[in-house]
Design a protein around this motif. Structure first.
Motif, PDB file in Angstrom:
ATOM      1  N   UNK A 140     -78.035 173.909 110.302  1.00 36.72           N
ATOM      2  CA  UNK A 140     -78.331 174.099 108.877  1.00 36.72           C
ATOM      3  C   UNK A 140     -79.833 174.029 108.616  1.00 36.72           C
ATOM      4  N   UNK A 141     -80.524 173.096 109.263  1.00 41.08           N
ATOM      5  CA  UNK A 141     -81.974 172.986 109.103  1.00 41.08           C
ATOM      6  C   UNK A 141     -82.702 174.204 109.660  1.00 41.08           C
ATOM      7  N   UNK A 142     -82.187 174.757 110.732  1.00 37.21           N
ATOM      8  CA  UNK A 142     -82.819 175.899 111.382  1.00 37.21           C
ATOM      9  C   UNK A 142     -82.581 177.200 110.612  1.00 37.21           C
ATOM     10  N   UNK A 143     -81.375 177.390 110.100  1.00 39.85           N
ATOM     11  CA  UNK A 143     -81.006 178.690 109.547  1.00 39.85           C
ATOM     12  C   UNK A 143     -80.972 178.775 108.032  1.00 39.85           C
ATOM     13  N   UNK A 144     -81.130 177.654 107.335  1.00 41.02           N
ATOM     14  CA  UNK A 144     -81.062 177.704 105.874  1.00 41.02           C
ATOM     15  C   UNK A 144     -82.273 177.009 105.266  1.00 41.02           C
ATOM     16  N   UNK A 145     -82.402 177.164 103.976  1.00 39.90           N
ATOM     17  CA  UNK A 145     -83.483 176.496 103.249  1.00 39.90           C
ATOM     18  C   UNK A 145     -82.949 175.321 102.428  1.00 39.90           C
ATOM     19  N   UNK A 146     -81.706 174.943 102.669  1.00 38.35           N
ATOM     20  CA  UNK A 146     -81.132 173.807 101.953  1.00 38.35           C
ATOM     21  C   UNK A 146     -81.786 172.514 102.409  1.00 38.35           C
ATOM     22  N   UNK A 147     -81.885 171.584 101.492  1.00 39.77           N
ATOM     23  CA  UNK A 147     -82.302 170.232 101.845  1.00 39.77           C
ATOM     24  C   UNK A 147     -81.045 169.533 102.362  1.00 39.77           C
ATOM     25  N   UNK A 148     -81.104 169.045 103.586  1.00 39.76           N
ATOM     26  CA  UNK A 148     -79.929 168.463 104.231  1.00 39.76           C
ATOM     27  C   UNK A 148     -80.056 166.946 104.252  1.00 39.76           C
ATOM     28  N   UNK A 149     -79.022 166.282 103.741  1.00 43.73           N
ATOM     29  CA  UNK A 149     -78.938 164.827 103.787  1.00 43.73           C
ATOM     30  C   UNK A 149     -77.901 164.462 104.833  1.00 43.73           C
ATOM     31  N   UNK A 150     -78.216 163.502 105.688  1.00 47.17           N
ATOM     32  CA  UNK A 150     -77.262 163.151 106.744  1.00 47.17           C
ATOM     33  C   UNK A 150     -76.378 161.964 106.373  1.00 47.17           C
ATOM     34  N   UNK A 151     -76.181 161.778 105.080  1.00 52.00           N
ATOM     35  CA  UNK A 151     -75.273 160.743 104.581  1.00 52.00           C
ATOM     36  C   UNK A 151     -74.432 161.341 103.461  1.00 52.00           C
ATOM     37  N   UNK A 152     -73.393 160.629 103.088  1.00 49.56           N
ATOM     38  CA  UNK A 152     -72.584 161.045 101.942  1.00 49.56           C
ATOM     39  C   UNK A 152     -73.323 160.586 100.688  1.00 49.56           C
ATOM     40  N   UNK A 153     -73.836 161.533  99.915  1.00 50.76           N
ATOM     41  CA  UNK A 153     -74.701 161.184  98.794  1.00 50.76           C
ATOM     42  C   UNK A 153     -74.223 161.831  97.500  1.00 50.76           C
ATOM     43  N   UNK A 154     -74.220 161.046  96.410  1.00 50.12           N
ATOM     44  CA  UNK A 154     -73.852 161.585  95.101  1.00 50.12           C
ATOM     45  C   UNK A 154     -74.912 162.531  94.554  1.00 50.12           C
ATOM     46  N   UNK A 155     -76.120 162.469  95.104  1.00 44.82           N
ATOM     47  CA  UNK A 155     -77.194 163.335  94.614  1.00 44.82           C
ATOM     48  C   UNK A 155     -77.127 164.747  95.205  1.00 44.82           C
ATOM     49  N   UNK A 156     -76.265 164.963  96.205  1.00 43.00           N
ATOM     50  CA  UNK A 156     -76.137 166.282  96.821  1.00 43.00           C
ATOM     51  C   UNK A 156     -75.363 167.231  95.912  1.00 43.00           C
ATOM     52  N   UNK A 157     -75.734 168.503  95.958  1.00 45.68           N
ATOM     53  CA  UNK A 157     -75.023 169.531  95.199  1.00 45.68           C
ATOM     54  C   UNK A 157     -73.677 169.867  95.836  1.00 45.68           C
ATOM     55  N   UNK A 158     -73.578 169.680  97.159  1.00 45.42           N
ATOM     56  CA  UNK A 158     -72.331 169.945  97.880  1.00 45.42           C
ATOM     57  C   UNK A 158     -72.300 169.063  99.121  1.00 45.42           C
ATOM     58  N   UNK A 159     -71.089 168.782  99.594  1.00 45.65           N
ATOM     59  CA  UNK A 159     -70.921 167.930 100.769  1.00 45.65           C
ATOM     60  C   UNK A 159     -70.053 168.645 101.790  1.00 45.65           C
ATOM     61  N   UNK A 160     -70.518 168.648 103.036  1.00 44.46           N
ATOM     62  CA  UNK A 160     -69.782 169.251 104.139  1.00 44.46           C
ATOM     63  C   UNK A 160     -69.126 168.139 104.945  1.00 44.46           C
ATOM     64  N   UNK A 161     -67.796 168.085 104.893  1.00 42.96           N
ATOM     65  CA  UNK A 161     -67.037 167.102 105.674  1.00 42.96           C
ATOM     66  C   UNK A 161     -66.419 167.817 106.864  1.00 42.96           C
ATOM     67  N   UNK A 162     -66.625 167.248 108.034  1.00 44.85           N
ATOM     68  CA  UNK A 162     -66.030 167.788 109.247  1.00 44.85           C
ATOM     69  C   UNK A 162     -65.113 166.770 109.874  1.00 44.85           C
ATOM     70  N   UNK A 163     -64.096 167.254 110.561  1.00 47.77           N
ATOM     71  CA  UNK A 163     -63.161 166.375 111.245  1.00 47.77           C
ATOM     72  C   UNK A 163     -62.858 166.942 112.622  1.00 47.77           C
ATOM     73  N   UNK A 164     -62.986 166.090 113.646  1.00 50.53           N
ATOM     74  CA  UNK A 164     -62.534 166.451 114.981  1.00 50.53           C
ATOM     75  C   UNK A 164     -61.038 166.158 114.995  1.00 50.53           C
ATOM     76  N   UNK A 165     -60.242 167.193 115.083  1.00 50.19           N
ATOM     77  CA  UNK A 165     -58.786 167.020 115.026  1.00 50.19           C
ATOM     78  C   UNK A 165     -58.206 166.569 116.354  1.00 50.19           C
ATOM     79  N   UNK A 166     -58.704 167.148 117.449  1.00 45.87           N
ATOM     80  CA  UNK A 166     -58.219 166.745 118.769  1.00 45.87           C
ATOM     81  C   UNK A 166     -59.249 167.105 119.829  1.00 45.87           C
ATOM     82  N   UNK A 167     -59.153 166.390 120.920  1.00 49.11           N
ATOM     83  CA  UNK A 167     -59.994 166.669 122.081  1.00 49.11           C
ATOM     84  C   UNK A 167     -59.173 166.371 123.312  1.00 49.11           C
TER      85      UNK A 167
END
Length: 169
Positions: free
Chosen positions: A59-86
């Motif tokens: 995201x930092x390399x390909x976009x101009x979004x400001x990326x926060x590496x925490x769950x923050x209420x100040x973010x416009x959107x939040x990306x949640x990922x889940x590893x389902x299985x390995x």
């Protein structure tokens, strides 16, 4: 020739052609994305960290979004990922020792991008990646190769996720 130009333009607009970045799932008013550490349902060591780090890097390399590496209420959107299985499965065997000589790692994951107001902007519940790696039989020079395989899968996942979020048709 004048008649041909409008026909070609009409054909291009009808086939889904568009400029890169114009078919994004992310509204233009989103400027800050929160990417908290992915959750995991797998019994594996640090796979969620590798996937989170790779996604933030992409995201930092390909976009101009400001990326926060925490769950923050100040973010416009939040990306949640889940590893389902390995899973790790033996792929080939050494005929001399009878031990596994290579393995296939399979990781499934999902990602959901949610706007600050709760709207789902993007969702993919079915990322599946496979990566083969060799085992080391010489214990004096043993290198744990499964972590490298996870990192390669994480990089592929992040590239696909960001591409899909930004460029999907």
């Amino acid at each position: 020739m004048r008649l041909l130009t409008p026909i070609l333009l009409l054909a291009l607009t009808g086939c889904g052609y568009h400029q890169a970045g114009s078919a994004t799932h992310i509204p233009i008013d989103v400027r800050t994305l929160s990417v908290p550490i992915f959750t995991t349902n797998a019994q594996a060591f640090h796979t969620e960290m590798a996937f989170t780090d790779a996604t933030i890097r992409e995201l930092n390399t390909r976009t101009k979004y400001h990326i926060l590496n925490t769950d923050s209420d100040s973010a416009d959107a939040t990306l949640h990922g889940t590893i389902l299985s390995q899973t790790v499965a033996p792929l080939t065997y050494d005929a001399n020792t009878g031990q596994s000589s290579s393995y296939l790692i399979t990781i499934t994951a999902k990602a959901v991008l949610t706007a600050h107001d709760g709207r789902i902007l993007y969702r993919n519940d079915s990322f599946v990646y496979h990566e083969q790696y060799q085992s080391t039989q010489d214990l004096s020079g043993f290198i744990q190769e499964d972590n490298h395989a996870v990192n390669r899968v994480a990089k592929e996942f992040a590239q696909a996720l960001v591409s899909d979020m930004l460029e999907s048709f």
